[in-house]
Scaffold this motif. Structure first.
Motif, PDB file in Angstrom:
ATOM      1  N   LEU A  29       0.743  -1.318  -0.058  1.00 24.11           N
ATOM      2  CA  LEU A  29       0.018   0.026  -0.036  1.00 24.11           C
ATOM      3  C   LEU A  29       0.740   1.240   0.073  1.00 24.11           C
ATOM      4  O   LEU A  29       0.527   2.190  -0.488  1.00 24.11           O
ATOM      5  N   PHE A  30       1.742   1.217   0.463  1.00 20.50           N
ATOM      6  CA  PHE A  30       3.056   2.292   0.599  1.00 20.50           C
ATOM      7  C   PHE A  30       3.352   2.572  -0.910  1.00 20.50           C
ATOM      8  O   PHE A  30       3.379   3.670  -1.298  1.00 20.50           O
ATOM      9  N   VAL A  31       3.641   1.534  -1.934  1.00 18.43           N
ATOM     10  CA  VAL A  31       4.163   1.820  -3.030  1.00 18.43           C
ATOM     11  C   VAL A  31       2.825   2.264  -3.909  1.00 18.43           C
ATOM     12  O   VAL A  31       3.120   2.986  -4.988  1.00 18.43           O
ATOM     13  N   LEU A  32       1.792   1.577  -3.675  1.00 14.48           N
ATOM     14  CA  LEU A  32       0.535   2.150  -4.393  1.00 14.48           C
ATOM     15  C   LEU A  32       0.210   3.461  -4.182  1.00 14.48           C
ATOM     16  O   LEU A  32      -0.244   4.370  -5.027  1.00 14.48           O
ATOM     17  N   THR A  33       0.398   3.944  -2.946  1.00 12.71           N
ATOM     18  CA  THR A  33       0.151   5.439  -2.568  1.00 12.71           C
ATOM     19  C   THR A  33       1.177   6.323  -3.218  1.00 12.71           C
ATOM     20  O   THR A  33       0.932   7.396  -3.813  1.00 12.71           O
ATOM     21  N   ALA A  34       2.515   6.103  -3.163  1.00 11.49           N
ATOM     22  CA  ALA A  34       3.588   6.622  -3.841  1.00 11.49           C
ATOM     23  C   ALA A  34       3.092   6.894  -5.400  1.00 11.49           C
ATOM     24  O   ALA A  34       3.346   7.866  -6.016  1.00 11.49           O
ATOM     25  N   LEU A  35       2.779   5.858  -5.981  1.00  9.47           N
ATOM     26  CA  LEU A  35       2.178   5.797  -7.411  1.00  9.47           C
ATOM     27  C   LEU A  35       1.243   6.625  -7.885  1.00  9.47           C
ATOM     28  O   LEU A  35       1.346   7.374  -8.581  1.00  9.47           O
ATOM     29  N   MET A  36       0.241   6.383  -6.984  1.00 12.50           N
ATOM     30  CA  MET A  36      -1.051   7.237  -7.372  1.00 12.50           C
ATOM     31  C   MET A  36      -0.883   8.760  -7.102  1.00 12.50           C
ATOM     32  O   MET A  36      -1.525   9.673  -7.759  1.00 12.50           O
ATOM     33  N   PHE A  37      -0.013   9.270  -6.059  1.00 10.80           N
ATOM     34  CA  PHE A  37       0.357  10.604  -5.954  1.00 10.80           C
ATOM     35  C   PHE A  37       1.124  11.069  -7.194  1.00 10.80           C
ATOM     36  O   PHE A  37       0.753  12.122  -7.567  1.00 10.80           O
ATOM     37  N   LEU A  38       1.987  10.296  -7.427  1.00 14.65           N
ATOM     38  CA  LEU A  38       2.639  10.660  -8.747  1.00 14.65           C
ATOM     39  C   LEU A  38       1.734  10.649  -9.959  1.00 14.65           C
ATOM     40  O   LEU A  38       1.730  11.967 -10.978  1.00 14.65           O
ATOM     41  N   VAL A  39       0.751   9.921 -10.063  1.00 10.71           N
ATOM     42  CA  VAL A  39      -0.261  10.018 -11.259  1.00 10.71           C
ATOM     43  C   VAL A  39      -0.958  11.182 -10.942  1.00 10.71           C
ATOM     44  O   VAL A  39      -1.521  11.936 -11.941  1.00 10.71           O
ATOM     45  N   ALA A  40      -1.594  11.487  -9.751  1.00 11.67           N
ATOM     46  CA  ALA A  40      -2.504  12.695  -9.494  1.00 11.67           C
ATOM     47  C   ALA A  40      -1.737  13.933 -10.113  1.00 11.67           C
ATOM     48  O   ALA A  40      -2.205  14.990 -10.679  1.00 11.67           O
ATOM     49  N   PHE A  41      -0.282  14.132  -9.430  1.00 13.23           N
ATOM     50  CA  PHE A  41       0.345  15.431  -9.918  1.00 13.23           C
ATOM     51  C   PHE A  41       0.561  15.351 -11.460  1.00 13.23           C
ATOM     52  O   PHE A  41       0.488  16.438 -11.987  1.00 13.23           O
ATOM     53  N   ILE A  42       1.008  14.383 -12.102  1.00 17.31           N
ATOM     54  CA  ILE A  42       1.057  14.308 -13.479  1.00 17.31           C
ATOM     55  C   ILE A  42      -0.254  14.654 -14.142  1.00 17.31           C
ATOM     56  O   ILE A  42      -0.201  15.476 -15.179  1.00 17.31           O
ATOM     57  N   TRP A  43      -1.355  14.179 -13.965  1.00 14.54           N
ATOM     58  CA  TRP A  43      -2.773  14.366 -14.300  1.00 14.54           C
ATOM     59  C   TRP A  43      -3.228  15.780 -14.218  1.00 14.54           C
ATOM     60  O   TRP A  43      -3.773  16.445 -14.883  1.00 14.54           O
ATOM     61  N   SER A  44      -2.562  16.538 -13.189  1.00 15.49           N
ATOM     62  CA  SER A  44      -3.022  18.073 -12.679  1.00 15.49           C
ATOM     63  C   SER A  44      -2.228  18.990 -13.250  1.00 15.49           C
ATOM     64  O   SER A  44      -2.107  20.116 -12.694  1.00 15.49           O
ATOM     65  N   VAL A  45      -1.267  18.656 -14.249  1.00 19.72           N
ATOM     66  CA  VAL A  45      -0.041  19.430 -14.679  1.00 19.72           C
ATOM     67  C   VAL A  45      -0.707  20.770 -15.072  1.00 19.72           C
ATOM     68  O   VAL A  45      -0.021  21.882 -15.019  1.00 19.72           O
ATOM     69  N   LYS A  46      -2.228  20.924 -15.655  1.00 13.88           N
ATOM     70  CA  LYS A  46      -2.446  21.920 -16.311  1.00 13.88           C
ATOM     71  C   LYS A  46      -3.439  22.539 -15.533  1.00 13.88           C
ATOM     72  O   LYS A  46      -3.970  23.545 -15.800  1.00 13.88           O
ATOM     73  N   ILE A  47      -3.277  22.510 -14.171  1.00 14.91           N
ATOM     74  CA  ILE A  47      -4.544  23.043 -13.434  1.00 14.91           C
ATOM     75  C   ILE A  47      -4.196  24.715 -13.307  1.00 14.91           C
ATOM     76  O   ILE A  47      -3.121  24.875 -13.154  1.00 14.91           O
ATOM     77  N   GLU A  48      -5.108  25.404 -13.369  1.00 19.05           N
ATOM     78  CA  GLU A  48      -4.827  26.686 -13.255  1.00 19.05           C
ATOM     79  C   GLU A  48      -5.739  27.401 -11.995  1.00 19.05           C
ATOM     80  O   GLU A  48      -5.356  28.515 -11.831  1.00 19.05           O
ATOM     81  N   ASP A  49      -6.382  26.802 -11.508  1.00 20.90           N
ATOM     82  CA  ASP A  49      -7.153  27.604 -10.257  1.00 20.90           C
ATOM     83  C   ASP A  49      -6.246  27.354  -8.761  1.00 20.90           C
ATOM     84  O   ASP A  49      -6.201  26.010  -8.397  1.00 20.90           O
ATOM     85  N   LYS A  50      -5.833  28.301  -8.541  1.00 23.80           N
ATOM     86  CA  LYS A  50      -4.832  28.157  -7.193  1.00 23.80           C
ATOM     87  C   LYS A  50      -4.083  27.211  -7.205  1.00 23.80           C
ATOM     88  O   LYS A  50      -4.001  26.124  -6.289  1.00 23.80           O
ATOM     89  N   PRO A  51      -3.009  26.938  -8.168  1.00 21.68           N
ATOM     90  CA  PRO A  51      -2.216  25.810  -8.078  1.00 21.68           C
ATOM     91  C   PRO A  51      -1.360  25.470  -6.995  1.00 21.68           C
ATOM     92  O   PRO A  51      -1.277  24.423  -6.748  1.00 21.68           O
TER      93      PRO A  51
END
Length: 491
Positions: A84-106
């Motif tokens: 679950l530690f590895v899963l968590t680390a992977l999911m947050f990396l994915v979340a940050f990559i997915w949100s690379v274009k966020i413009e609202d209070k980045p």
């Protein structure tokens, strides 16, 4: 290597301070992605060097913290915690990559996610119950603001409901922790929050039965188990895509993690005593949530109910008191984390392009977004347990282990898996294949839709490749999860 574990947990906390300090949108993106990548690589290093043949917690660190109360800064990982530690680390990396274009209070957005990452990693590695509860509660605040600030129309309502439900469960968990600590002091004269000390105490049955319920209520809300599940569909519907990814892939696993880490080894007799209740609630969740998913016309709400159904299967395997079933339950935590994250990313992508989650507004998107159609299908196949993918291994082990002692319960749960295939194929047909529902206006408008971009591809590939590897070559990963199973059952 125990220092690497500390670095992985608290590096996001340090990075969040830098993000809040500099307040530069481009820099915040770089810091967030860079930090999450470093944490992920550290987790892979810990995974590669984990000795699954050694039946003890590894990478342990213990430092006295609040000595008068017997509280220590104690960390360590077993097979389940590491997975679950590895899963968590992977999911947050994915979340940050997915949100690379966020413009609202980045800056605020990335800072809150980094705080959330530290809290989540801490939950899966804490070996002191006070420290565990501290991380458990710390998770609530950033997720509350992530839903409340970047959600959709009813975001404040959903954020408040999420906070009230989870905080309500946390109160019972705190009472349970206080009870076992006081019990330990009464029988031994030693005040301690240490996990191993409390786990090895000889609890009388009536005390086990009461405290099991206190811990169980705290964990059941987070899973969430039926009928404490109603906060989840609202939270998912209103949360931003990255928020839904973390909520489904990581936060829900904290509840089932708690059952395996604390309920089974600390209260074994009470765990057996409550098997009929747990099985009933689990099977109701599997069937009821699957049927509710079929009835939905909102993509995210449908996926949310599918998560409740899958987590019911996890709790069923957890309390089957069989090695294969518990291995499968832990495997399902990871497999569901991957599939649900990819499904919510697919739904979020559709919303970004079409600005609607409702099935009545969609149809025939495979013609206009062919790459999305492929990854959407693969994501769903992982979730419904298609052979060769991670979900199949997990479901097979759960049903195999449960059938050994509880064949009727296993059969009923298997019906829920059939319903799972039904609701996903129904959703996929409505979203991707039904071209007759598209008006000429939509055909013209959708002909200009942009398909998956580079940062989307990176996020999807990280998840789907992991799902294929876990599905085609499960042996080493089952061995790691079996590390926990042997400690729980003393095998």
């Amino acid at each position: 290597m125990n220092i690497l574990l500390v670095v992985a947990i608290f590096l996001p906390l340090l990075a969040s301070g830098l993000v809040f300090l500099f307040r530069n949108p481009k820099l915040s993106r770089l810091i967030s992605i860079g930090t999450s990548a470093v944490v992920f690589f550290i987790s892979l290093y810990l995974l590669a060097n984990f000795d699954w043949s050694n039946p003890t917690f590894q990478y342990t660190l213990k430092v006295n913290w609040i000595e008068p109360l017997g509280i220590s800064f104690s960390l360590g990982l077993d097979g389940m915690g590491l997975a679950l530690f590895v899963l968590t680390a992977l999911m947050f990396l994915v979340a940050f990559i997915w949100s690379v274009k966020i413009e609202d209070k980045p800056n605020l957005y990335h800072g809150l996610f980094l705080l959330l990452e530290t809290a989540c990693l801490g939950v899966f590695s804490a070996l002191d119950l006070f420290l565990f509860y501290l991380f458990w509660e710390a998770m609530l605040i950033p997720m509350y603001f992530i839903i409340g600030l970047w959600g959709h129309e009813r975001k404040v309502y959903a954020a408040n409901k999420f906070f009230v439900y989870t905080f309500f469960g946390s109160i019972f968990l705190l009472l349970g922790i206080a009870s076992v600590v006081i019990y330990g002091y009464i029988v031994s004269g030693e005040l301690s929050f240490d996990y191993f000390f409390l786990k090895n105490l000889d609890y009388v049955f009536w005390f086990e039965a009461v405290v099991f319920l206190l811990f169980g209520l705290g964990f059941a809300v987070k899973v969430p188990m039926w009928p404490l599940h109603t906060w989840l569909p609202d939270a998912h519907v209103e949360a931003p895509t990255a928020g839904s990814v973390i909520l489904a892939a990581v936060l829900l696993k904290m509840g089932t993690y708690g059952f395996v880490r604390y309920s089974l080894p600390m209260f074994p007799e009470a765990s057996k005593y409550y098997i009929p209740l747990i099985f009933f609630l689990s099977v109701v969740a599997v069937i009821y949530a699957a049927m509710m998913a079929i009835a939905q016309t909102h993509i995210k709400r449908l996926i949310a109910y599918s998560s409740i159904s899958h987590m019911g299967l996890v709790t069923l395997g957890t309390f089957a008191f069989d090695g294969n079933a518990l291995n499968g339950a832990i495997y399902m935590m990871v497999a569901h984390g991957l599939s649900s994250a990819a499904l919510f990313m697919s739904a979020g992508f559709i919303y970004d392009r079409i600005h609607s989650y409702h099935l009545d507004d969609l149809g025939g998107l495979a013609r206009y977004l062919p790459n999305l159609a492929i990854v959407f299908m693969l994501s769903g196949l992982v979730g419904i347990g298609f052979p060769g993918l991670a979900g199949f291994v997990a479901e097979f082990l759960i049903l195999l282990g449960t059938y050994k002692n509880y064949p009727l319960w296993a059969f009923v749960a298997g019906v829920g898996m059939v319903l799972g295939a039904a609701y996903f194929l129904y959703m996929y047909k409505r979203v991707m294949l039904e071209e007759e529902t598209i008006s000429d206006y939509r055909r013209e408008k959708w002909s200009h839709l942009k398909d998956i971009e580079h940062h989307h591809w990176i996020a999807f590939v990280l998840i789907l490749v992991s799902s294929v590897v876990l599905g085609l070559y499960p042996l080493p990963f089952v061995k790691i999860m079996e590390h926990t199973t042997k400690m729980v059952f003393g095998g």
